[in-house]
Design a protein around this motif. Structure first.
Motif, short mmCIF file in Angstrom:
data_model
loop_
_atom_site.label_atom_id
_atom_site.label_comp_id
_atom_site.label_asym_id
_atom_site.label_seq_id
_atom_site.Cartn_x
_atom_site.Cartn_y
_atom_site.Cartn_z
N ASN A 247 0.84 -1.21 0.00
CA ASN A 247 0.00 0.00 0.00
C ASN A 247 0.87 1.25 0.00
OD1 ASN A 247 -2.39 -1.46 0.01
ND2 ASN A 247 -2.56 -1.48 2.25
N GLU A 248 1.94 1.22 0.79
CA GLU A 248 2.84 2.37 0.86
C GLU A 248 3.51 2.64 -0.48
OE1 GLU A 248 7.07 3.40 3.08
OE2 GLU A 248 5.56 2.23 4.18
N LYS A 249 3.85 1.59 -1.21
CA LYS A 249 4.53 1.73 -2.49
C LYS A 249 3.57 1.80 -3.68
CE LYS A 249 8.77 1.57 -0.98
NZ LYS A 249 9.72 2.68 -1.18
N GLY A 250 2.28 1.65 -3.42
CA GLY A 250 1.30 1.70 -4.51
C GLY A 250 1.35 0.49 -5.41
N ILE A 251 1.68 -0.68 -4.84
CA ILE A 251 1.78 -1.92 -5.61
C ILE A 251 0.48 -2.70 -5.52
CG2 ILE A 251 2.96 -4.15 -5.79
CD1 ILE A 251 5.48 -2.75 -4.72
N ASP A 252 -0.11 -3.00 -6.66
CA ASP A 252 -1.35 -3.77 -6.75
C ASP A 252 -1.00 -5.21 -7.13
OD1 ASP A 252 -3.74 -4.99 -7.40
OD2 ASP A 252 -4.51 -3.32 -8.59
N MET A 253 -1.11 -6.14 -6.18
CA MET A 253 -0.69 -7.51 -6.44
C MET A 253 -1.56 -8.21 -7.48
SD MET A 253 2.14 -8.36 -5.27
CE MET A 253 1.96 -10.04 -5.87
N ASP A 254 -2.82 -7.82 -7.60
CA ASP A 254 -3.64 -8.40 -8.67
C ASP A 254 -3.08 -8.00 -10.03
OD1 ASP A 254 -5.37 -9.62 -6.90
OD2 ASP A 254 -6.73 -7.89 -6.80
N TYR A 255 -2.64 -6.75 -10.13
CA TYR A 255 -2.05 -6.26 -11.38
C TYR A 255 -0.69 -6.94 -11.62
CZ TYR A 255 -0.68 -2.73 -14.88
OH TYR A 255 -0.29 -2.09 -16.01
N VAL A 256 0.09 -7.09 -10.56
CA VAL A 256 1.39 -7.77 -10.67
C VAL A 256 1.17 -9.21 -11.14
CG1 VAL A 256 3.37 -8.66 -9.38
CG2 VAL A 256 2.52 -6.35 -8.93
N GLY A 257 0.15 -9.87 -10.61
CA GLY A 257 -0.13 -11.26 -10.97
C GLY A 257 -0.51 -11.46 -12.41
N GLN A 258 -0.89 -10.39 -13.10
CA GLN A 258 -1.26 -10.48 -14.51
C GLN A 258 -0.07 -10.27 -15.45
OE1 GLN A 258 -4.43 -7.61 -15.03
NE2 GLN A 258 -5.58 -8.42 -13.29
N SER A 259 1.12 -10.12 -14.90
CA SER A 259 2.32 -9.86 -15.71
C SER A 259 2.57 -11.00 -16.69
CB SER A 259 3.55 -9.69 -14.79
OG SER A 259 3.38 -8.60 -13.92
N LYS A 260 2.84 -10.65 -17.93
CA LYS A 260 3.11 -11.63 -18.97
C LYS A 260 4.57 -11.64 -19.40
CE LYS A 260 -1.21 -12.83 -19.23
NZ LYS A 260 -1.63 -14.16 -18.70
N SER A 261 5.36 -10.73 -18.87
CA SER A 261 6.78 -10.65 -19.23
C SER A 261 7.54 -10.14 -18.02
CB SER A 261 6.99 -9.70 -20.41
OG SER A 261 6.68 -8.37 -20.03
N MET A 262 8.86 -10.30 -18.04
CA MET A 262 9.69 -9.77 -16.96
C MET A 262 9.63 -8.24 -16.94
SD MET A 262 10.67 -12.34 -15.28
CE MET A 262 11.77 -11.49 -14.13
N TRP A 263 9.47 -7.64 -18.12
CA TRP A 263 9.32 -6.18 -18.18
C TRP A 263 8.09 -5.76 -17.39
CZ3 TRP A 263 11.93 -1.96 -20.18
CH2 TRP A 263 11.20 -0.77 -20.28
N ASP A 264 6.98 -6.47 -17.57
CA ASP A 264 5.76 -6.17 -16.82
C ASP A 264 6.02 -6.27 -15.32
OD1 ASP A 264 4.33 -5.84 -19.16
OD2 ASP A 264 3.44 -7.84 -19.11
N LEU A 265 6.66 -7.36 -14.91
CA LEU A 265 6.91 -7.59 -13.49
C LEU A 265 7.81 -6.50 -12.90
CD1 LEU A 265 6.55 -9.52 -11.06
CD2 LEU A 265 8.64 -10.67 -11.80
N GLU A 266 8.83 -6.13 -13.65
CA GLU A 266 9.76 -5.11 -13.16
C GLU A 266 9.09 -3.74 -13.11
OE1 GLU A 266 12.44 -6.32 -16.06
OE2 GLU A 266 13.35 -7.86 -14.79
#
Length: 370
Positions: A247-266
């Motif tokens: 929450n502090e970093k503004g990271i949405d794990m649902d959005y992270v979980g949809q990553s299709k490439s390492m670029w997306d994840l990074e």
């Protein structure tokens, strides 16, 4: 295809490179992978699926870190080892998908034990070996986030009279280079490093490795493992820490979980986690090519020309050769973290090359009084 059966090539401009040239027997022998493993994809498939773990005893230990986190810091031993290099402690930094219990890490440790290195520790990644991540710092990353220094401090306190030899693969190799590029690494206890399968410049290869068979064989599984590691919760305390941090970093794990490439994840996770605006800045921050000129200890990195995760052209040899402490041991074949040598049973060329380089690096340190 047999053109890949070649002797390795050494690149570098310093005394250690010339020492390897004159003292190494392996550098003058052809590396001839089996005909079925001339393709780097097949290298990865065969070693990952068929190599068996060698007989290594694991003494489980944990290392408490300054930020409140905990990592597995296991000691490896074997009844078949010897103590030729009793005055050295080997610290292994494994790759992103590896740990003390992975076949590749155990094989490397076993080969070093047989070579005469009786003191071997593995500094595992945060969240691996079933140890929950109990601090906001979720990754052994780079700079002030690098856990390598804490592993070294622990070894120095336990073995104050011994030198430390750093051994790393893939991401673990990048952690070691990051540490060796700091002033802190210029201490008498650090002998040097033997690394392999290290990506020298991430941005240049970011998209190249995420296409075709490379994506199916490696990237897809890497994505899945990484997302599972950062999204699972082992305890209620860990859930609370992670949720507050995301929450502090503004990271949405649902959005992270949809990553299709390492670029997306990074872009969605790693860059914001360490307060960087985008993957490009992350790549610049972590790529060894931007910091290798600061390394003041002898270092040899073993890489294959057909490593799809670490393209050979990324080494920028003119820049590499400017630092006399750096040596590149380049083979024509080997793929990424594989270097299959035989099939029955499956063995790796690294089980010969890493111990030989470690042996000669220690000899060089003694000879030069480093």
């Amino acid at each position: 295809m047999i053109r890949k059966w070649k002797k390795p090539t050494l690149y570098g401009s310093g005394a250690f490179k010339h020492f390897l040239e004159t003292r190494s027997k392996l550098i003058h022998e052809k590396y001839c992978p089996p005909l079925t493993c001339l393709n780097p994809g097949m290298q990865f498939f065969v070693r990952t699926k068929y190599e068996k773990a060698p007989p290594v005893q694991i003494i489980k230990e944990k290392l408490s870190l300054s930020d409140g986190g905990v990592v597995a810091f296991d000691r490896l031993t074997s009844d078949k080892g010897c103590d030729t290099f009793e005055d050295y402690v080997v610290l292994i930094s494994p790759g992103l998908r590896e740990s003390t219990h992975s076949v590749k890490a155990l094989s490397m440790a076993h080969s070093l034990l047989l070579k005469g290195f009786p003191n071997i520790f593995v500094l595992n990644q945060r969240g691996s070996c079933s140890i929950p991540m109990m601090s906001k710092k979720m990754s052994c990353a780079f700079g002030e986030w690098n856990d390598t220094r804490e592993g070294i401090a622990n070894i120095e306190s336990r073995f104050p009279e011994k030198k430390i030899l750093l051994v790393g693969a893939c991401l673990g190799a990048m952690f070691i280079i990051d540490y060796l590029s700091t002033e802190e690494a210029n201490r008498p206890s650090i002998a040097g490093a033997v690394l392999h399968s290290c990506n020298w410049e991430l941005k240049a290869s970011a998209f190249k490795v995420e296409s075709g068979i490379n994506y199916e064989l490696f990237i897809k599984g890497l994505l899945k493992d990484t997302i599972n590691r950062i999204s699972k919760y082992s305890t209620e305390d860990e859930r609370k820490i992670k949720d507050e941090w995301f929450n502090e970093k503004g990271i949405d794990m649902d959005y992270v979980g949809q990553s299709k490439s390492m670029w997306d994840l990074e872009n969605r996770f790693l860059a914001p986690l360490i307060d960087l605006p985008n993957p490009e800045e992350y790549y610049k921050r972590v790529s060894p090519i931007y910091k290798c000129h600061k390394v003041n200890k002898p270092l040899v990195v073993i890489n294959s020309r057909d490593d799809f995760m670490a393209p050979f052209e990324n080494f920028n040899l003119p820049e590499f050769n400017k630092n006399p402490n750096l040596t590149l041991w380049s083979t024509a074949a080997g793929g990424h973290v594989c270097f299959v040598d035989k099939l029955f049973p499956v063995t790796s060329y690294l089980d010969k090359a890493v111990p030989e380089c470690a042996h000669l690096l220690c000899d060089f340190v003694e000879k030069e009084g480093c």
